[in-house]
Motif scaffolding. Structure first.
Motif, PDB file in Angstrom:
ATOM      1  N   THR A  36       0.854  -1.178   0.000  1.00 28.72           N
ATOM      2  CA  THR A  36       0.000   0.000   0.000  1.00 28.72           C
ATOM      3  C   THR A  36       0.895   1.234   0.000  1.00 28.72           C
ATOM      4  N   THR A  37       0.292   2.399   0.089  1.00 32.25           N
ATOM      5  CA  THR A  37       1.131   3.595   0.140  1.00 32.25           C
ATOM      6  C   THR A  37       1.798   3.680   1.509  1.00 32.25           C
ATOM      7  N   GLU A  38       2.883   4.392   1.551  1.00 32.90           N
ATOM      8  CA  GLU A  38       3.663   4.520   2.783  1.00 32.90           C
ATOM      9  C   GLU A  38       2.840   5.182   3.893  1.00 32.90           C
ATOM     10  N   THR A  39       2.044   6.173   3.552  1.00 37.10           N
ATOM     11  CA  THR A  39       1.225   6.875   4.545  1.00 37.10           C
ATOM     12  C   THR A  39       0.184   5.941   5.142  1.00 37.10           C
ATOM     13  N   LYS A  40      -0.487   5.163   4.307  1.00 38.54           N
ATOM     14  CA  LYS A  40      -1.491   4.230   4.808  1.00 38.54           C
ATOM     15  C   LYS A  40      -0.844   3.148   5.674  1.00 38.54           C
ATOM     16  N   ALA A  41       0.342   2.704   5.291  1.00 34.77           N
ATOM     17  CA  ALA A  41       1.037   1.676   6.083  1.00 34.77           C
ATOM     18  C   ALA A  41       1.397   2.217   7.464  1.00 34.77           C
ATOM     19  N   LYS A  42       1.853   3.459   7.506  1.00 32.06           N
ATOM     20  CA  LYS A  42       2.218   4.056   8.794  1.00 32.06           C
ATOM     21  C   LYS A  42       0.995   4.283   9.681  1.00 32.06           C
ATOM     22  N   ARG A  43      -0.148   4.609   9.076  1.00 27.96           N
ATOM     23  CA  ARG A  43      -1.371   4.797   9.850  1.00 27.96           C
ATOM     24  C   ARG A  43      -1.973   3.464  10.262  1.00 27.96           C
ATOM     25  N   LEU A  44      -1.720   2.408   9.494  1.00 30.41           N
ATOM     26  CA  LEU A  44      -2.262   1.080   9.795  1.00 30.41           C
ATOM     27  C   LEU A  44      -1.511   0.400  10.933  1.00 30.41           C
ATOM     28  N   ARG A  45      -0.220   0.663  11.056  1.00 31.34           N
ATOM     29  CA  ARG A  45       0.616  -0.056  12.032  1.00 31.34           C
ATOM     30  C   ARG A  45       0.066  -0.028  13.465  1.00 31.34           C
ATOM     31  N   PRO A  46      -0.253   1.125  14.063  1.00 27.60           N
ATOM     32  CA  PRO A  46      -0.737   1.088  15.447  1.00 27.60           C
ATOM     33  C   PRO A  46      -2.068   0.356  15.603  1.00 27.60           C
ATOM     34  N   ILE A  47      -2.931   0.447  14.598  1.00 24.00           N
ATOM     35  CA  ILE A  47      -4.224  -0.244  14.678  1.00 24.00           C
ATOM     36  C   ILE A  47      -4.008  -1.754  14.628  1.00 24.00           C
ATOM     37  N   ALA A  48      -3.182  -2.216  13.711  1.00 25.75           N
ATOM     38  CA  ALA A  48      -2.925  -3.653  13.588  1.00 25.75           C
ATOM     39  C   ALA A  48      -2.248  -4.194  14.843  1.00 25.75           C
ATOM     40  N   TYR A  94       4.892  -6.133  16.087  1.00 22.81           N
ATOM     41  CA  TYR A  94       4.337  -7.258  15.341  1.00 22.81           C
ATOM     42  C   TYR A  94       4.330  -7.005  13.839  1.00 22.81           C
ATOM     43  N   THR A  95       4.566  -5.773  13.409  1.00 29.90           N
ATOM     44  CA  THR A  95       4.531  -5.451  11.984  1.00 29.90           C
ATOM     45  C   THR A  95       5.854  -4.841  11.541  1.00 29.90           C
ATOM     46  N   ARG A  96       6.105  -4.943  10.257  1.00 25.11           N
ATOM     47  CA  ARG A  96       7.332  -4.396   9.662  1.00 25.11           C
ATOM     48  C   ARG A  96       6.934  -3.635   8.402  1.00 25.11           C
ATOM     49  N   ILE A  97       7.446  -2.432   8.229  1.00 25.18           N
ATOM     50  CA  ILE A  97       7.180  -1.637   7.028  1.00 25.18           C
ATOM     51  C   ILE A  97       8.461  -1.551   6.215  1.00 25.18           C
ATOM     52  N   ILE A  98       8.372  -1.940   4.951  1.00 25.66           N
ATOM     53  CA  ILE A  98       9.522  -1.901   4.049  1.00 25.66           C
ATOM     54  C   ILE A  98       9.160  -1.000   2.871  1.00 25.66           C
ATOM     55  N   LYS A  99       9.934   0.048   2.664  1.00 26.95           N
ATOM     56  CA  LYS A  99       9.666   0.961   1.554  1.00 26.95           C
ATOM     57  C   LYS A  99      10.077   0.284   0.249  1.00 26.95           C
ATOM     58  N   THR A 100       9.210   0.421  -0.786  1.00 22.59           N
ATOM     59  CA  THR A 100       9.475  -0.292  -2.042  1.00 22.59           C
ATOM     60  C   THR A 100       9.655   0.620  -3.245  1.00 22.59           C
ATOM     61  N   GLY A 101       9.654   1.900  -3.059  1.00 25.40           N
ATOM     62  CA  GLY A 101       9.859   2.785  -4.203  1.00 25.40           C
ATOM     63  C   GLY A 101       8.620   3.617  -4.457  1.00 25.40           C
ATOM     64  N   PHE A 102       8.413   3.990  -5.723  1.00 23.30           N
ATOM     65  CA  PHE A 102       7.324   4.886  -6.072  1.00 23.30           C
ATOM     66  C   PHE A 102       6.407   4.229  -7.091  1.00 23.30           C
ATOM     67  N   GLU A 114       4.073  -5.945   6.648  1.00 25.89           N
ATOM     68  CA  GLU A 114       3.935  -7.383   6.851  1.00 25.89           C
ATOM     69  C   GLU A 114       3.984  -7.709   8.323  1.00 25.89           C
ATOM     70  N   LEU A 115       3.452  -8.863   8.671  1.00 23.78           N
ATOM     71  CA  LEU A 115       3.484  -9.336  10.048  1.00 23.78           C
ATOM     72  C   LEU A 115       4.836  -9.973  10.320  1.00 23.78           C
ATOM     73  N   VAL A 116       5.373  -9.745  11.488  1.00 27.78           N
ATOM     74  CA  VAL A 116       6.641 -10.351  11.893  1.00 27.78           C
ATOM     75  C   VAL A 116       6.286 -11.601  12.688  1.00 27.78           C
ATOM     76  N   LEU A 117       6.382 -12.769  12.042  1.00 30.05           N
ATOM     77  CA  LEU A 117       5.963 -14.023  12.658  1.00 30.05           C
ATOM     78  C   LEU A 117       7.136 -14.914  13.034  1.00 30.05           C
ATOM     79  N   GLU A 118       8.360 -14.451  12.818  1.00 29.73           N
ATOM     80  CA  GLU A 118       9.530 -15.247  13.181  1.00 29.73           C
ATOM     81  C   GLU A 118       9.599 -15.358  14.701  1.00 29.73           C
ATOM     82  N   PRO A 119      10.103 -16.482  15.214  1.00 33.14           N
ATOM     83  CA  PRO A 119      10.239 -16.589  16.676  1.00 33.14           C
ATOM     84  C   PRO A 119      11.278 -15.615  17.204  1.00 33.14           C
TER      85      PRO A 119
END
Length: 191
Positions: A36-48, A94-102, A114-119
């Motif tokens: 998704t867009t970077e702004t939406k990802a940053k706003r989604l993180r605390p809710i998730a 629990y989440t990780r945001i990775i920037k992917t470009g434009f 993405e969800l961080v599910l690694e032990p």
């Protein structure tokens, strides 16, 4: 009181923003990774992350709180039965945001959330702390009267002791021997 977000809302009105973020959270829990867009990802993180914390509690009230945000019972079931046990040992993040470009069309900055599910791997104890513990466990060496002989008494080295403890014991033995050597000529002068 929650801190207000800066800038315009994502979608127009407050209700639309809530629904947009709820749908993004549902998609994140379904697919475990969304772009998704970077702004939406940053706003989604605390809710998730808040919803995952509720899922870790696992009681009926927490399930109903999550259902208040995400209306799909299948997604909530997956969150409580599959995702929450995988992150049970994790204390947050629990989440990780990775920037992917434009994005090609409008040049909007894109990101993958993405969800961080690694032990979780526990950090080993630092060597400074273990060395300090070893120094406190060193037993004091008993001082003996110096004899007139020049034989040096050998001490037993404990095989279990680690290198730091062994070095400390050797240093103490050498100090005792040096004191004995200094006392021996003084005693000879008295005779």
């Amino acid at each position: 009181m929650p801190k207000p977000t800066k800038g315009p809302r994502l979608g127009g009105g407050p209700a639309h923003e809530r629904l947009l973020l709820a749908n993004l959270a549902a998609a994140l829990f379904t697919h475990e990774r969304i772009q998704t867009t970077e702004t939406k990802a940053k706003r989604l993180r605390p809710i998730a992350e808040r919803l995952i914390t509720f899922a870790k509690r696992g009681d009926l009230h927490a399930r109903r709180r999550v259902l208040g945000t995400i209306g799909d019972k299948g997604v909530v079931h997956k969150l409580f039965t599959e995702i929450a046990p995988q992150v049970a040992d994790r204390e947050g993040g629990y989440t990780r945001i990775i920037k992917t470009g434009f994005r090609k069309g409008d040049n909007a900055p894109m990101a993958v959330i993405e969800l961080v599910l690694e032990p979780v791997s526990k950090k080993p104890a630092s060597s400074k702390k273990s060395a300090a513990r070893a120094e406190t466990k060193v037993a004091p060496v008993e001082e003996t009267q110096a004899e007139e002989t020049t034989e040096v008494e050998e001490t037993e080295v404990v095989e279990d002791a680690d290198a730091a403890q062994a070095d400390a014991e050797v240093a103490e033995v050498e100090a005792v021997e040096a004191e004995e050597a200094a006392e021996a000529p003084a005693e000879d002068d008295k005779k």
